[in-house]
Structure formats: C-alpha cells, structure tokens
Write an enzyme that holds these catalytic residues in place. Sequence first.
Site, PDB file in Angstrom:
ATOM      1  N   PHE A  43      58.589  64.264  67.722  1.00  0.00           N
ATOM      2  CA  PHE A  43      57.620  64.449  68.071  1.00  0.00           C
ATOM      3  C   PHE A  43      56.593  65.207  66.563  1.00  0.00           C
ATOM      4  CE2 PHE A  43      54.288  67.655  69.842  1.00  0.00           C
ATOM      5  CZ  PHE A  43      53.547  67.182  69.350  1.00  0.00           C
ATOM      6  N   ILE A  44      57.517  66.240  66.543  1.00  0.00           N
ATOM      7  CA  ILE A  44      56.880  66.906  65.303  1.00  0.00           C
ATOM      8  C   ILE A  44      57.151  66.249  63.981  1.00  0.00           C
ATOM      9  CG2 ILE A  44      56.784  69.181  64.196  1.00  0.00           C
ATOM     10  CD1 ILE A  44      56.769  70.535  66.886  1.00  0.00           C
ATOM     11  N   LYS A  99      69.252  61.341  64.636  1.00  0.00           N
ATOM     12  CA  LYS A  99      70.294  61.118  65.659  1.00  0.00           C
ATOM     13  C   LYS A  99      69.910  59.614  66.486  1.00  0.00           C
ATOM     14  CE  LYS A  99      73.597  62.157  69.068  1.00  0.00           C
ATOM     15  NZ  LYS A  99      74.050  63.176  69.841  1.00  0.00           N
ATOM     16  N   ILE A 102      73.956  65.541  63.000  1.00  0.00           N
ATOM     17  CA  ILE A 102      74.040  66.960  62.455  1.00  0.00           C
ATOM     18  C   ILE A 102      75.596  67.384  62.741  1.00  0.00           C
ATOM     19  CG2 ILE A 102      71.598  67.101  61.733  1.00  0.00           C
ATOM     20  CD1 ILE A 102      70.778  69.138  63.879  1.00  0.00           C
ATOM     21  N   GLU A 115      67.788  69.590  70.135  1.00  0.00           N
ATOM     22  CA  GLU A 115      67.550  69.451  71.622  1.00  0.00           C
ATOM     23  C   GLU A 115      65.966  70.121  72.164  1.00  0.00           C
ATOM     24  OE1 GLU A 115      68.572  67.122  73.738  1.00  0.00           O
ATOM     25  OE2 GLU A 115      69.487  65.908  72.385  1.00  0.00           O
ATOM     26  N   ASP A 162      58.371  80.141  68.916  1.00  0.00           N
ATOM     27  CA  ASP A 162      58.240  81.032  69.184  1.00  0.00           C
ATOM     28  C   ASP A 162      58.654  81.890  71.164  1.00  0.00           C
ATOM     29  OD1 ASP A 162      56.812  79.331  71.034  1.00  0.00           O
ATOM     30  OD2 ASP A 162      54.524  80.977  71.129  1.00  0.00           O
ATOM     31  N   GLU A 163      59.603  80.449  71.412  1.00  0.00           N
ATOM     32  CA  GLU A 163      60.718  80.631  73.004  1.00  0.00           C
ATOM     33  C   GLU A 163      61.106  82.117  72.102  1.00  0.00           C
ATOM     34  OE1 GLU A 163      60.924  77.659  74.975  1.00  0.00           O
ATOM     35  OE2 GLU A 163      59.616  76.578  74.511  1.00  0.00           O
ATOM     36  N   TYR A 214      67.440  76.395  75.745  1.00  0.00           N
ATOM     37  CA  TYR A 214      67.241  76.308  74.827  1.00  0.00           C
ATOM     38  C   TYR A 214      66.321  77.112  73.832  1.00  0.00           C
ATOM     39  CZ  TYR A 214      63.005  74.812  72.084  1.00  0.00           C
ATOM     40  OH  TYR A 214      61.994  74.611  70.613  1.00  0.00           O
ATOM     41  N   ASN A 268      53.048  72.778  70.784  1.00  0.00           N
ATOM     42  CA  ASN A 268      52.412  71.355  69.982  1.00  0.00           C
ATOM     43  C   ASN A 268      52.440  70.336  71.407  1.00  0.00           C
ATOM     44  OD1 ASN A 268      53.976  70.971  66.734  1.00  0.00           O
ATOM     45  ND2 ASN A 268      53.765  73.123  67.997  1.00  0.00           N
ATOM     46  N   ASN A 285      47.888  77.710  82.774  1.00  0.00           N
ATOM     47  CA  ASN A 285      48.422  76.308  83.526  1.00  0.00           C
ATOM     48  C   ASN A 285      47.748  75.140  83.603  1.00  0.00           C
ATOM     49  OD1 ASN A 285      51.135  76.069  81.510  1.00  0.00           O
ATOM     50  ND2 ASN A 285      52.442  76.362  82.973  1.00  0.00           N
ATOM     51  N   ASP A 302      58.863  76.810  90.903  1.00  0.00           N
ATOM     52  CA  ASP A 302      59.355  76.595  89.782  1.00  0.00           C
ATOM     53  C   ASP A 302      59.738  76.520  88.660  1.00  0.00           C
ATOM     54  OD1 ASP A 302      57.970  77.813  87.585  1.00  0.00           O
ATOM     55  OD2 ASP A 302      57.763  79.932  88.241  1.00  0.00           O
TER      56      ASP A 302
HETATM   57  P1  NAD Z   1      62.233  66.480  69.296  1.00  0.00           P
HETATM   58  O1  NAD Z   1      62.625  66.131  70.866  1.00  0.00           O
HETATM   59  O2  NAD Z   1      60.668  65.460  69.989  1.00  0.00           O
HETATM   60  O3  NAD Z   1      62.961  65.478  68.431  1.00  0.00           O
HETATM   61  C1  NAD Z   1      63.990  65.769  67.859  1.00  0.00           C
HETATM   62  C2  NAD Z   1      64.204  64.646  67.027  1.00  0.00           C
HETATM   63  O4  NAD Z   1      65.853  65.383  66.496  1.00  0.00           O
HETATM   64  C3  NAD Z   1      64.271  63.066  68.236  1.00  0.00           C
HETATM   65  O5  NAD Z   1      63.709  62.323  66.473  1.00  0.00           O
HETATM   66  C4  NAD Z   1      66.415  63.848  68.017  1.00  0.00           C
HETATM   67  O6  NAD Z   1      66.554  61.948  67.754  1.00  0.00           O
HETATM   68  C5  NAD Z   1      66.671  64.524  66.818  1.00  0.00           C
HETATM   69  N1  NAD Z   1      67.991  64.896  67.267  1.00  0.00           N
HETATM   70  C6  NAD Z   1      68.141  65.244  67.988  1.00  0.00           C
HETATM   71  N2  NAD Z   1      69.413  65.571  68.204  1.00  0.00           N
HETATM   72  C7  NAD Z   1      70.027  65.200  66.611  1.00  0.00           C
HETATM   73  C8  NAD Z   1      71.173  65.338  66.003  1.00  0.00           C
HETATM   74  N3  NAD Z   1      72.632  66.115  66.673  1.00  0.00           N
HETATM   75  N4  NAD Z   1      71.177  64.631  64.635  1.00  0.00           N
HETATM   76  C9  NAD Z   1      69.920  64.340  64.531  1.00  0.00           C
HETATM   77  N5  NAD Z   1      69.094  64.538  65.178  1.00  0.00           N
HETATM   78  C10 NAD Z   1      68.914  64.262  66.483  1.00  0.00           C
HETATM   79  O7  NAD Z   1      61.437  67.554  69.350  1.00  0.00           O
HETATM   80  P2  NAD Z   1      59.967  68.481  68.301  1.00  0.00           P
HETATM   81  O8  NAD Z   1      59.227  68.830  69.508  1.00  0.00           O
HETATM   82  O9  NAD Z   1      59.528  67.169  67.692  1.00  0.00           O
HETATM   83  O10 NAD Z   1      60.612  69.204  68.383  1.00  0.00           O
HETATM   84  C11 NAD Z   1      61.054  69.873  66.419  1.00  0.00           C
HETATM   85  C12 NAD Z   1      61.928  71.549  66.382  1.00  0.00           C
HETATM   86  O11 NAD Z   1      60.619  71.688  66.481  1.00  0.00           O
HETATM   87  C13 NAD Z   1      63.003  71.201  66.809  1.00  0.00           C
HETATM   88  O12 NAD Z   1      63.250  72.152  66.499  1.00  0.00           O
HETATM   89  C14 NAD Z   1      61.996  72.780  67.595  1.00  0.00           C
HETATM   90  O13 NAD Z   1      62.900  73.466  68.264  1.00  0.00           O
HETATM   91  C15 NAD Z   1      60.618  72.899  66.851  1.00  0.00           C
HETATM   92  N6  NAD Z   1      59.242  72.933  68.132  1.00  0.00           N
HETATM   93  C16 NAD Z   1      59.265  72.898  69.128  1.00  0.00           C
HETATM   94  C17 NAD Z   1      57.935  72.703  69.003  1.00  0.00           C
HETATM   95  C18 NAD Z   1      56.789  71.877  70.580  1.00  0.00           C
HETATM   96  O14 NAD Z   1      55.701  72.922  71.064  1.00  0.00           O
HETATM   97  N7  NAD Z   1      57.634  70.929  70.970  1.00  0.00           N
HETATM   98  C19 NAD Z   1      57.304  73.791  69.473  1.00  0.00           C
HETATM   99  C20 NAD Z   1      57.807  74.548  68.002  1.00  0.00           C
HETATM  100  C21 NAD Z   1      59.153  74.616  67.519  1.00  0.00           C
HETATM  101  P1  TYD Z   2      56.793  72.595  78.293  1.00  0.00           P
HETATM  102  O1  TYD Z   2      55.721  71.400  78.200  1.00  0.00           O
HETATM  103  O2  TYD Z   2      57.589  71.402  79.011  1.00  0.00           O
HETATM  104  O3  TYD Z   2      56.858  73.744  77.111  1.00  0.00           O
HETATM  105  P2  TYD Z   2      57.372  74.750  77.179  1.00  0.00           P
HETATM  106  O4  TYD Z   2      58.399  74.618  78.183  1.00  0.00           O
HETATM  107  O5  TYD Z   2      58.519  74.589  75.786  1.00  0.00           O
HETATM  108  O6  TYD Z   2      56.520  75.727  77.066  1.00  0.00           O
HETATM  109  O7  TYD Z   2      55.827  73.429  79.873  1.00  0.00           O
HETATM  110  C1  TYD Z   2      54.882  73.581  79.536  1.00  0.00           C
HETATM  111  C2  TYD Z   2      54.661  74.502  80.440  1.00  0.00           C
HETATM  112  O8  TYD Z   2      54.051  73.811  81.655  1.00  0.00           O
HETATM  113  C3  TYD Z   2      54.990  75.134  80.978  1.00  0.00           C
HETATM  114  O9  TYD Z   2      54.702  76.184  81.838  1.00  0.00           O
HETATM  115  C4  TYD Z   2      56.164  74.784  81.970  1.00  0.00           C
HETATM  116  C5  TYD Z   2      55.022  73.969  82.767  1.00  0.00           C
HETATM  117  N1  TYD Z   2      55.546  73.055  83.250  1.00  0.00           N
HETATM  118  C6  TYD Z   2      54.359  71.898  84.626  1.00  0.00           C
HETATM  119  O10 TYD Z   2      54.428  72.655  85.354  1.00  0.00           O
HETATM  120  N2  TYD Z   2      55.368  71.233  85.520  1.00  0.00           N
HETATM  121  C7  TYD Z   2      55.449  69.856  84.278  1.00  0.00           C
HETATM  122  O11 TYD Z   2      56.170  69.258  84.726  1.00  0.00           O
HETATM  123  C8  TYD Z   2      56.163  70.195  82.920  1.00  0.00           C
HETATM  124  C9  TYD Z   2      56.427  69.339  81.844  1.00  0.00           C
HETATM  125  C10 TYD Z   2      55.959  71.585  82.700  1.00  0.00           C
END
Ligand code: NAD
Ligand code: TYD
Length: 350
Positions: free
Chosen positions: A12-13, A35, A61, A85, A132-133, A156, A186, A255, A286
Amino acid sequence: MKTILITGGAGFIGSHVVRLFVNNYPDYKIVNLDKLTYAGNLENLKDIEDKPNYEFVKGDIVDGKFIQDLFSKYNFDGVIHLAAESHVDRSISNPMEFIYTNIVGTVNLLNAVNFIWKKDYKGKKFYHISTDEVYGSLGKEGIFTEDTPYNPHSPYSASKASSDHLVRAYHDTFGLPIVISNCSNNYGSFQFPEKLIPLFINNIKNNKPLPVYGEGINIRDWLFVEDHAKAIDLIFHKGETGETYNIGGNNEWKNIDLIRKLCEIMDDKLGREKGTSAKLITFVKDRAGHDLRYAIDSSKLQNELGWKPSLDFEEGLEKTVDWYLENEEWLNNVTFGDYQKYYNEQYVKR
Ligand code: NAD
Ligand code: TYD
C-alpha cells in the site's frame, strides 16, 4: 546516478513511495524489492512499471544470503525500508511471520548495508519506516512525541518496536547513517481491504455487515497516504542522520464517527437512501489488547523540514471512496481466493 532500494514497494504505502520516487527522480534508479505476499500486488504499479529508472526484484528479506547477494550486485546508495507484515489482527492469529519479516528481515538489511557501506558511509542513508503503534496506547489526554517511551501491545507493534531499536543500535554501535519515521494510520488508494477503511468500503458496496470492534470508541489519527509518501521523500533527502520524525495527520477520529461518515459518503456515491449503509453497522467482539487511542505530534517534521498534510480528511475520504468504486477490478482481484479464507476466519467463524 544513485541506486535506491525500496523494500515492500508493491504494498500500500510502498507503491505510493515507489511511484513518487520514479516520477520525481529520473536520475535515480529505483529498485523495488518485494516478496509479493498477499499484501503485495504489482497491479499497484502498472502506471510506472515500464519507466527506464524502475526495476522490480522479487525476493524475501528474511533470506539473508539473498539480501547480501542483492547488495553486492547493486551497491545501493540508499535504502527506504517499508517491507513488513502490517496487520494487527493477523499478528494476533499468526505472530511468527511478524517476527521473521519485521525483525529478522530488518536485521538482514542492516547487516548487508553495514557490510557494504562500512568503508565509507558518506552520502548513504538507511531509512526505516515505522508506526506510531510502537508508543502504545493513549488515554483521553496526551500525544506521542519522538521522546515518548516505547510501550507496544500487539505482536505487530512489538515487532516494529524491536526493529526500530535494532536500527538505532546499528547507528549507535557501527555508526550506520540511519533515519526513522513513525507514522499514524494511513488511508487512500491501493490499501488492502483488511484494514478498516477499504474493508468497510468493500462491505458497504456488497451490503455486508460492518464489523465494529468493541463499542467503536477507539481513536486513530488518519493521514492521506500521498502525504505520508511526501514526508518520506522529505525525510530521506533532508532528514538529519540518527534522528526520528513523527508523521501524523493531526486528525483524530473515533472509529464509530469515522464509520458513520463513511456510510454517509457511500450512500451518496451509490445513490442509496440516507441511512441505508449505517444499518450494516454490527458491533462484534473487541480486538484482543485493542489500543484505545493514538495521536501524534508531528511538529518536529513540520518545523524542521517544512512538511504539512495537504488534504482535509473529508476530502481525502471522498477521494478514497471514489478510487475504490472506480477500481472495481482491482478490488475484485484482491478479494478473491485467499482473502475469502482470511475473511471467514477473522469475521465469520468466531
Ligand atoms: P502492506 O502490508 O500493504 O505492504 C507490505 C509489503 O511488504 C507488501 O508488498 C509485501 O509483499 C511486502 N513484504 C512482506 N513481507 C516481506 C518479506 N519478507 N520480504 C519482502 N517483502 C515483504 O503494508 P503498508 O501498510 O504499506 O505498510 C508499509 C510500512 O509502513 C510497514 O513497515 C508498516 O509497518 C508501516 N506503516 C504503516 C502504516 C499504515 O497505516 N498502513 C502506518 C505507519 C507505518
Ligand atoms: P486497522 O485499520 O486494522 O488499523 P490499526 O489497528 O493499525 O489502527 O484498524 C483501525 C481501527 O479500526 C482499530 O481501532 C480497529 C478498528 N477495526 C474495526 O473496528 N473493525 C475491523 O474490522 C477492523 C479491521 C478494524
């Protein structure tokens, strides 16, 4: 020409970061290492895959030998490490993948850069993307700053905290030029529909129940993904070595309020009578160890590097809904096969 490794670029990001770097820096060669787990999808990068400054490498990785060979081959000038992950619920049902990828995978990258760069660190940077988690959960008051002590609760966030500590340890011990950022939740295009916003958009579209964990009182600070990608660009180029930057939207939503807003937007976009989508709201058990509130202070990034979020949340949410409705094929493709199994285990069987 600089060669930059972006890990997790098919996620995603990562896909937003790859797109921004490939388009904005034609004089960089961008190597995307991924991967392609369930969360990685090359469809996310269709628009840039033929650009001459872009290359995709499929790999894990966690495979240390493979990573060393990759670094010997490319001699990267910089690394932006996003591969992880990333879903809390999956870390509760299957923590080991998080330990391997998020901790062991990060150390493999650190060892490889340390080995290749140790003769001369000049001009090099290892940028670790975190969340931030790691700071834990806030009560009604307070905000996470860069100095907030780590207190992660889920497998996580504990695995991300562990990787952050290791990145800092390689800086303090070996002098590795690192930078870290910790970002809030995000949202936007190409997010896998296991996370709250795309999952609920997809369920509303298909008239499926909206599983709200607990009472829906948990609070998250939401940031549009393209604003995160811009912050990453800025920190990679201008961030001070050894420093940490918090990134956040200054945009806290309970939420249930966010879900009601999403339902309103969806009713409007789908031409449904007002209140139709909200009827799908279903309160479910929950999440175990569910963090109550995240809120992030990004004033260091704003004051020192001049970043700020560009988009108002409601505008961003509407843009996001439009994207998922316009990209039905993408959504159908990623919610096929294994997704159904995950969905049943997470939401139907229990
Ligand atoms: P995502 O789960 O959408 O994508 C993760 C990517 O990593 C995937 O393309 C997956 O194939 C790849 N990947 C997983 N395991 C791998 C491995 N062993 N080797 C190589 N590639 C591998 O995640 P995202 O939401 O895009 O998050 C990206 C980064 O940003 C992460 O490090 C996450 O902790 C951090 N982050 C995410 C959020 C959010 O809201 N999504 C917020 C803050 C920080
Ligand atoms: P999520 O998108 O999984 O992000 P994070 O747990 O990393 O903050 O969840 C955002 C918030 O929404 C979190 O408080 C959990 C809640 N949530 C639900 O209530 N139902 C759902 O099915 C999911 C996936 C999340």
